[in-house]
Scaffold this active site. Structure first.
Site, PDB file in Angstrom:
ATOM      1  N   TYR A   1      -1.982  -1.384  10.449  1.00  0.00           N
ATOM      2  CA  TYR A   1      -1.985  -1.492   8.980  1.00  0.00           C
ATOM      3  C   TYR A   1      -0.677  -0.931   8.415  1.00  0.00           C
ATOM      4  CZ  TYR A   1      -3.956  -1.259   4.217  1.00  0.00           C
ATOM      5  OH  TYR A   1      -4.203  -1.421   2.875  1.00  0.00           O
TER       6      TYR A   1
ATOM      7  N   SER B   1       0.875  -1.177   0.000  1.00  0.00           N
ATOM      8  CA  SER B   1       0.000   0.000   0.000  1.00  0.00           C
ATOM      9  C   SER B   1       0.908   1.221   0.000  1.00  0.00           C
ATOM     10  CB  SER B   1      -0.841  -0.019   1.287  1.00  0.00           C
ATOM     11  OG  SER B   1      -1.428   1.241   1.537  1.00  0.00           O
TER      12      SER B   1
HETATM   13  P1  NAD Z   1     -11.682  -6.291  -0.021  1.00  0.00           P
HETATM   14  O1  NAD Z   1     -12.233  -6.189   1.365  1.00  0.00           O
HETATM   15  O2  NAD Z   1     -12.532  -5.939  -1.171  1.00  0.00           O
HETATM   16  O3  NAD Z   1     -11.132  -7.774  -0.261  1.00  0.00           O
HETATM   17  C1  NAD Z   1     -10.351  -8.435   0.686  1.00  0.00           C
HETATM   18  C2  NAD Z   1     -10.616  -9.931   0.582  1.00  0.00           C
HETATM   19  O4  NAD Z   1      -9.753 -10.587   1.529  1.00  0.00           O
HETATM   20  C3  NAD Z   1     -12.060 -10.332   0.940  1.00  0.00           C
HETATM   21  O5  NAD Z   1     -12.605 -11.140  -0.090  1.00  0.00           O
HETATM   22  C4  NAD Z   1     -11.900 -11.101   2.247  1.00  0.00           C
HETATM   23  O6  NAD Z   1     -12.848 -12.146   2.410  1.00  0.00           O
HETATM   24  C5  NAD Z   1     -10.482 -11.639   2.118  1.00  0.00           C
HETATM   25  N1  NAD Z   1      -9.887 -11.984   3.418  1.00  0.00           N
HETATM   26  C6  NAD Z   1      -9.900 -11.242   4.557  1.00  0.00           C
HETATM   27  N2  NAD Z   1      -9.291 -11.915   5.539  1.00  0.00           N
HETATM   28  C7  NAD Z   1      -8.884 -13.099   5.015  1.00  0.00           C
HETATM   29  C8  NAD Z   1      -8.204 -14.233   5.544  1.00  0.00           C
HETATM   30  N3  NAD Z   1      -7.839 -14.289   6.836  1.00  0.00           N
HETATM   31  N4  NAD Z   1      -7.941 -15.265   4.710  1.00  0.00           N
HETATM   32  C9  NAD Z   1      -8.326 -15.222   3.406  1.00  0.00           C
HETATM   33  N5  NAD Z   1      -8.988 -14.194   2.858  1.00  0.00           N
HETATM   34  C10 NAD Z   1      -9.266 -13.147   3.664  1.00  0.00           C
HETATM   35  O7  NAD Z   1     -10.343  -5.424   0.034  1.00  0.00           O
HETATM   36  P2  NAD Z   1      -9.385  -4.826  -1.129  1.00  0.00           P
HETATM   37  O8  NAD Z   1      -9.484  -3.356  -1.066  1.00  0.00           O
HETATM   38  O9  NAD Z   1      -9.565  -5.548  -2.392  1.00  0.00           O
HETATM   39  O10 NAD Z   1      -7.962  -5.180  -0.477  1.00  0.00           O
HETATM   40  C11 NAD Z   1      -7.107  -6.188  -0.993  1.00  0.00           C
HETATM   41  C12 NAD Z   1      -5.696  -5.859  -0.531  1.00  0.00           C
HETATM   42  O11 NAD Z   1      -5.299  -4.603  -1.074  1.00  0.00           O
HETATM   43  C13 NAD Z   1      -5.504  -5.747   0.984  1.00  0.00           C
HETATM   44  O12 NAD Z   1      -4.279  -6.337   1.354  1.00  0.00           O
HETATM   45  C14 NAD Z   1      -5.469  -4.259   1.202  1.00  0.00           C
HETATM   46  O13 NAD Z   1      -4.761  -3.918   2.380  1.00  0.00           O
HETATM   47  C15 NAD Z   1      -4.772  -3.811  -0.045  1.00  0.00           C
HETATM   48  N6  NAD Z   1      -4.933  -2.401  -0.409  1.00  0.00           N
HETATM   49  C16 NAD Z   1      -6.182  -1.911  -0.668  1.00  0.00           C
HETATM   50  C17 NAD Z   1      -6.306  -0.579  -1.016  1.00  0.00           C
HETATM   51  C18 NAD Z   1      -7.645   0.050  -1.299  1.00  0.00           C
HETATM   52  O14 NAD Z   1      -7.701   1.278  -1.366  1.00  0.00           O
HETATM   53  N7  NAD Z   1      -8.695  -0.702  -1.505  1.00  0.00           N
HETATM   54  C19 NAD Z   1      -5.172   0.236  -1.083  1.00  0.00           C
HETATM   55  C20 NAD Z   1      -3.930  -0.298  -0.818  1.00  0.00           C
HETATM   56  C21 NAD Z   1      -3.824  -1.633  -0.492  1.00  0.00           C
END
Ligand code: NAD
Length: 271
Positions: A166, A153
């Site tokens: 985080y 991130s």
């Molecule tokens: P999201 O909530 O849409 O998807 C996350 C997925 O992870 C969900 O399907 C959830 O069921 C799954 N998950 C959660 N805990 C789990 C576990 N213990 N085992 C297996 N699966 C699990 O979130 P997203 O925004 O798509 O985030 C995905 C990644 O991207 C994360 O690591 C997040 O920190 C990172 N990220 C997101 C953003 C953003 O702005 N959305 C920015 C930077 C980084």
């Protein structure tokens, strides 16, 4: 333009490869799985939520790709190892891992519950370690090496208020990726980190009202003055932007690109 059309001309191939994406039932992981399948990969959709993972696998499979949905809790050693064993049995040894599953919990540090701190670190850091270890074992045994991609991130580089675990975890993934780049090089295993800015996935939609309440401002102000304030153009990053970065790391053919991180954030953070 900031949707799939922007990236329509990209032609990197993952033909003949097997990719496992964690957290692929939703958001960034789901889009990465779709883009990898379009590029020719067989794709394992690993997620806590099996029904949603199955729906994603079915939708991608309907377009012709080989897919498998796997119930996986990335914080649980047995669950991870069993998921990788099933993936190998059904689709062959994993060539590409996207360690993407993640959660967000926001609170001021002085109020942060220890249980929440540990849960967040477990998903991001234990999950990163366990999935990378399982992938490395298969990549070494297959003799083909592979590509390990961590979802970092901008918070791998920068801090924000209310996000102590985080920010800590996302910084930690950079260290893990660099160690794997060194230990994996002899077996052609590459390891890199993608560092997105804010993307409007369920994870972020949930934070907008939470941050508005914690900071005592409106949701519109959270978006404009907190999330996008330091971007060059006030725009959200998209799932397609991040998926294309993942495709580049996945398809890169040599150790020239390893131990790196790529920030995809509309200039929010500049290296
Ligand atoms: P999201 O909530 O849409 O998807 C996350 C997925 O992870 C969900 O399907 C959830 O069921 C799954 N998950 C959660 N805990 C789990 C576990 N213990 N085992 C297996 N699966 C699990 O979130 P997203 O925004 O798509 O985030 C995905 C990644 O991207 C994360 O690591 C997040 O920190 C990172 N990220 C997101 C953003 C953003 O702005 N959305 C920015 C930077 C980084």
């Amino acid at each position: 333009m900031h949707n799939a059309e922007v990236h329509a001309g990209t032609r990197l191939s993952l033909a003949g490869r097997t990719a496992l994406v964690t957290g692929a039932a939703s958001g960034l992981g789901k889009r990465i799985a779709e883009v990898f399948a379009d590029a020719g990969a067989s794709v394992v959709i690993a997620d806590l939520r099996l029904a949603d993972a199955q729906a994603t696998a079915d939708a991608i499979g309907a377009k012709g790709a080989r897919t498998l949905a796997v119930a996986m809790d990335v914080t649980d050693e047995e669950s991870v190892d069993m998921g990788f064993a099933l993936a190998q049995q059904r689709l062959g040894a994993v060539d590409i891992l996207v360690s993407n599953a993640g959660i967000q919990i926001v609170a001021p540090l002085q109020d942060f519950r220890f249980g929440d701190w540990k849960r967040l670190l477990a998903v991001h850091l234990d999950g990163g370690f366990l999935t990378a270890r399982a992938a490395m074992r298969q990549m070494m045994a297959s003799g083909r090496g592979g590509s390990i991609i961590f979802m970092g991130s901008v918070h791998s580089k920068e801090a924000s208020r209310l996000k102590a675990p985080y920010v800590t975890a996302k910084h930690g993934l950079e260290g893990l990726a660099k160690v794997i780049a060194k230990e994996g090089a002899a077996c052609n295993i590459r390891s890199n980190v993608i560092c997105p800015g804010f993307v409007r996935t369920p994870l972020v939609e949930k934070q907008i009202p939470e941050q508005a309440q914690e900071l005592g401002i409106s949701e519109e102000e959270v978006i404009r003055n907190v999330m996008l304030r330091d971007t060059v153009d006030g725009e959200f990053t998209t799932v397609d932007d991040v998926a294309q970065a993942a495709l580049t790391f996945a398809a890169w053919p040599s150790n020239a690109l390893t131990g790196q991180s790529l920030v995809v954030s509309h200039g929010w953070f500049m290296q």
